[in-house]
Design a protein around this motif. Structure first.
Motif, short mmCIF file in Angstrom:
data_model
loop_
_atom_site.label_atom_id
_atom_site.label_comp_id
_atom_site.label_asym_id
_atom_site.label_seq_id
_atom_site.Cartn_x
_atom_site.Cartn_y
_atom_site.Cartn_z
N CYS A 70 51.41 47.86 37.26
CA CYS A 70 49.98 48.00 36.82
C CYS A 70 49.12 48.75 38.10
O CYS A 70 49.35 48.49 38.98
CB CYS A 70 49.35 46.67 36.55
SG CYS A 70 47.60 46.76 36.05
N ASP A 72 45.94 48.45 38.18
CA ASP A 72 44.98 48.00 38.67
C ASP A 72 45.08 46.92 39.62
O ASP A 72 46.59 46.29 39.83
CB ASP A 72 44.07 47.26 37.49
CG ASP A 72 42.62 47.13 37.62
OD1 ASP A 72 42.05 47.02 38.88
OD2 ASP A 72 42.01 47.04 36.65
N THR A 73 44.21 45.99 40.18
CA THR A 73 44.46 45.14 41.22
C THR A 73 43.41 43.90 40.85
O THR A 73 42.78 43.29 41.92
CB THR A 73 44.43 45.59 42.68
OG1 THR A 73 42.91 45.93 42.67
CG2 THR A 73 45.29 46.57 42.81
N CYS A 74 43.27 43.41 39.73
CA CYS A 74 42.45 42.30 39.51
C CYS A 74 42.62 41.18 40.35
O CYS A 74 43.84 41.07 40.65
CB CYS A 74 42.36 41.98 37.99
SG CYS A 74 42.14 43.21 36.59
N PHE A 76 42.35 37.82 40.30
CA PHE A 76 42.86 36.61 39.83
C PHE A 76 44.33 36.71 39.37
O PHE A 76 44.81 35.96 38.97
CB PHE A 76 42.05 36.17 38.62
CG PHE A 76 41.99 37.15 37.50
CD1 PHE A 76 42.78 37.12 36.55
CD2 PHE A 76 40.89 37.78 37.48
CE1 PHE A 76 42.85 38.20 35.65
CE2 PHE A 76 40.83 38.86 36.27
CZ PHE A 76 41.74 38.93 35.66
N CYS A 77 45.06 37.95 39.17
CA CYS A 77 46.15 38.23 38.68
C CYS A 77 47.28 38.16 39.54
O CYS A 77 47.30 38.67 40.71
CB CYS A 77 46.05 39.88 38.35
SG CYS A 77 47.48 40.18 37.42
N PHE A 79 50.29 38.69 38.40
CA PHE A 79 51.45 39.13 37.58
C PHE A 79 51.61 40.66 37.85
O PHE A 79 52.89 41.00 37.69
CB PHE A 79 51.05 39.09 36.03
CG PHE A 79 51.83 40.00 35.05
CD1 PHE A 79 52.93 39.21 34.60
CD2 PHE A 79 51.21 40.97 34.47
CE1 PHE A 79 53.70 40.11 33.61
CE2 PHE A 79 52.36 41.67 33.39
CZ PHE A 79 53.32 41.21 32.95
N TYR A 80 50.67 41.38 38.29
CA TYR A 80 51.07 42.89 38.46
C TYR A 80 51.82 43.02 39.81
O TYR A 80 51.70 42.32 40.75
CB TYR A 80 49.78 43.57 38.53
CG TYR A 80 48.77 43.42 39.80
CD1 TYR A 80 49.14 44.24 40.88
CD2 TYR A 80 47.83 42.65 40.06
CE1 TYR A 80 48.55 44.25 42.35
CE2 TYR A 80 47.24 42.31 41.11
CZ TYR A 80 47.49 43.03 42.13
OH TYR A 80 46.80 42.94 43.29
N GLY A 116 51.32 45.39 31.99
CA GLY A 116 50.35 46.02 32.97
C GLY A 116 49.71 47.29 32.52
O GLY A 116 50.35 48.07 31.50
N LEU A 117 49.09 48.03 33.26
CA LEU A 117 48.51 49.25 32.97
C LEU A 117 49.34 50.25 33.92
O LEU A 117 49.19 50.55 34.78
CB LEU A 117 46.97 49.32 33.30
CG LEU A 117 46.10 48.57 32.65
CD1 LEU A 117 44.54 48.58 33.26
CD2 LEU A 117 46.28 48.22 31.20
N LYS A 196 38.05 47.06 35.39
CA LYS A 196 38.26 46.65 34.10
C LYS A 196 37.38 47.14 33.19
O LYS A 196 36.14 47.01 33.52
CB LYS A 196 38.54 44.93 33.79
CG LYS A 196 39.24 44.71 32.82
CD LYS A 196 39.74 43.24 32.78
CE LYS A 196 41.24 43.07 33.21
NZ LYS A 196 41.94 41.98 33.21
S1 SF4 Z 1 48.03 43.18 34.65
FE1 SF4 Z 1 46.04 43.10 33.77
S2 SF4 Z 1 44.88 41.69 34.77
FE2 SF4 Z 1 46.77 41.96 36.02
S3 SF4 Z 1 45.89 43.65 37.45
FE3 SF4 Z 1 46.56 44.64 35.65
S4 SF4 Z 1 44.96 44.83 34.50
FE4 SF4 Z 1 44.36 43.50 35.67
#
Ligand code: SF4
Length: 366
Positions: A70, A72-74, A76-77, A79-80, A116-117, A196
């Protein structure tokens, strides 16, 4: 109203619930702030019984995480992963269809697809994945992608959301997942997931799906930096949208998990978890189901939640779940149908297997 109920600080709200009067934001805030968990549960259970009696549904489903890469770097995440980072993975369409072929003869009602993105996968990959899955699993409902992923597909394909949604649907997509909602309030989003899509875009994409006749889910990630007022605001934005489209079948509160991510808030307490389920049930008078996602909440809390407004437990998951387990969830990866039904029956409820559209398929009697 008995003397015990009458002495509660939320007795007047319980009276509104008994009379079927819609609760407002002020009521929602007071419900979050009461310590009278017993009366809160009583009120939520009243609504749950009215809508569903003792029926408690679950689904036989599987999970597909096609990639955890992904851009992005949210905060709380957990997973990425960045491209090439240890632990990152991206499955090919061939891998995915070969994996699905292994359980083509099983009775899997729903496949939950999320990733992910991905910065370099091309838009046709997602359509081919859906077509491949549908050809191997024609009877399985494909519940795929968050509104955030759909927005990403719009960006990489340079197509409007309505076109992308129609193309995904034609390729086999049956419904959207509820992820990406987090907390809708802008000041919270700015801190936990500044890149986001905003609430307006989230509802726009779900609205397109609803206009197409698809049913979708909506979530709320709680227990981090949000206030009670932010939670009430989130739930009421869902209710407002639902007044217009009636397309959300279920609301799913998800507790933030603190492991392996940048935001170090403590895990919500059991009291908060139960309040969130109950207040969601009480405020969302137009969303039929409240789900406890036991993979995140744990089986014991899931069982208790059935007395706090919850009528649906996420199902018999065979796959390794990544999003909450990467964030520290210690729940088992799967539970047998027999085990889940026992848990429901012990709580005094009637377990019932459902399909993706909440049609009841099989009632299990003790
Ligand atoms: S997988 Fe989803 S929640 Fe996790 S960083 Fe990427 S967009 Fe954000």
């Amino acid at each position: 109203m008995n003397a015990l109920l009458a002495s509660s600080d939320i007795a007047d709200i319980v009276q509104k619930v008994e009379a079927g009067v819609r609760l407002d934001a002020r009521d929602g805030l007071r419900l979050f702030q009461t310590n009278d968990l017993a009366t809160l549960g009583f009120a939520a259970n009243l609504v749950r019984q009215r809508l569903h009696g003792d029926t408690t549904t679950y689904i036989v489903n599987r999970y597909l995480h096609y990639s955890n890469v992904c851009w992005d770097t949210c905060k709380f995440c957990s997973f990425y992963r960045k491209p090439g980072e240890p632990g990152s993975f991206t499955k090919t369409v061939e891998d995915i269809t070969a994996w699905a072929r292994q359980f083509a003869d099983q009775d899997i009602a729903e496949l939950h697809i999320v990733g992910g993105l991905h910065p370099s996968l091309k838009y046709p990959y997602y359509l081919e994945m859906l077509r491949g899955l549908k050809s191997v699993l024609p009877r399985t409902s494909l519940k795929g992608f968050t509104a955030v992923e759909v927005d990403w597909f719009c960006r990489i394909s340079r197509k409007p959301a309505a076109v992308v949604m129609h193309e995904l649907h034609e390729a086999g997509l049956d419904s959207l997942t509820g992820g990406g909602a987090e907390i809708f309030a802008e000041h919270v989003r700015k801190q936990i997931c500044p890149n986001k899509i905003d609430a307006r875009r989230y509802f726009e994409i779900h609205g397109i799906a609803h206009d197409m006749g698809l049913k979708t889910q909506v979530t709320m990630l709680y227990g981090h930096i949000e206030s009670d007022a932010d939670r009430v605001d989130h739930i009421l934005r869902v209710r407002d949208h639902q007044d217009h489209t009636a397309g959300f079948q279920v609301f799913i509160p998800l507790a933030y998990h603190p492991e392996n991510n940048a935001m170090k808030a403590p895990r919500a307490t059991g009291m908060t978890d139960l309040k969130v389920y109950a207040v969601s049930r009480l405020l969302l008078d137009n969303v039929p189901h409240i789900k406890c996602y036991w993979i995140s909440a744990g089986l014991k809390l899931a069982q208790v939640s059935l007395s706090y407004g919850v009528d649906d437990l996420d199902g018999i998951v065979y796959e390794q779940e990544r999003i909450f387990h990467d964030a520290g969830s210690a729940t088992p990866q799967a539970v047998t149908e027999e085990g889940l039904c026992k848990l429901i029956t012990e709580a005094g409820r009637t377990p019932c297997r459902r399909d993706s559209r909440y049609n009841l398929l099989k009632t299990i009697t003790a």
